[in-house]
Design a protein around this motif. Structure first.
Motif, PDB file in Angstrom:
ATOM      1  N   UNK A  88       0.838  -1.189   0.000  1.00 17.53           N
ATOM      2  CA  UNK A  88       0.000   0.000   0.000  1.00 17.53           C
ATOM      3  C   UNK A  88       0.879   1.247   0.000  1.00 17.53           C
ATOM      4  N   UNK A  89       0.351   2.329  -0.536  1.00 15.75           N
ATOM      5  CA  UNK A  89       1.121   3.573  -0.556  1.00 15.75           C
ATOM      6  C   UNK A  89       1.377   4.099   0.846  1.00 15.75           C
ATOM      7  N   UNK A  90       0.644   3.585   1.815  1.00 14.20           N
ATOM      8  CA  UNK A  90       0.854   4.004   3.213  1.00 14.20           C
ATOM      9  C   UNK A  90       2.073   3.338   3.826  1.00 14.20           C
ATOM     10  N   UNK A  91       2.680   2.364   3.135  1.00 18.61           N
ATOM     11  CA  UNK A  91       3.852   1.694   3.691  1.00 18.61           C
ATOM     12  C   UNK A  91       5.058   2.616   3.773  1.00 18.61           C
ATOM     13  N   UNK A  92       5.257   3.434   2.750  1.00 11.17           N
ATOM     14  CA  UNK A  92       6.469   4.276   2.708  1.00 11.17           C
ATOM     15  C   UNK A  92       6.460   5.263   3.858  1.00 11.17           C
ATOM     16  N   UNK A  93       7.659   5.627   4.339  1.00 14.59           N
ATOM     17  CA  UNK A  93       7.750   6.429   5.562  1.00 14.59           C
ATOM     18  C   UNK A  93       7.702   7.934   5.348  1.00 14.59           C
TER      19      UNK A  93
END
Length: 98
Positions: A88-93
């Protein structure tokens, strides 16, 4: 108190296989993206905070804020690369407070 105890246990639980796989894919994507883009123009803080995230097993809370055009280019490329791997795009920090 029961909720606090459960939270503490959850934080100490080993990462599951998908979390480990995502982090390995993210670390490889970072290497590949840096090889493609180079490091010129990427802020040292941005690079260090990203490495800190990877060293944490990609589980540390992160809000790595891009400052330069190259920081944004790297963040955008890593977001696309990880999404192509099924994350998911929410994985990146990446994220900024303002």
């Amino acid at each position: 108190m029961l909720v606090l105890g459960a939270l503490a246990e959850a934080e100490e639980a080993p990462a599951d296989a998908w979390t480990l796989r995502k982090c390995a894919l993210y670390a490889q994507a970072t290497d590949d993206a840096l090889a493609a883009l180079g490091v010129e123009g990427i802020s040292p803080r941005f690079l260090e905070e990203n490495q800190t995230f990877i060293r944490s097993g990609c589980v540390a809370p992160a809000g790595i804020c891009a400052q330069t055009a190259q920081d944004y280019a790297l963040a955008d490329l890593l977001t696309m690369m990880t999404m192509n791997e099924g994350m998911a795009s929410t994985f990146v920090p990446f994220g900024c407070e303002n």
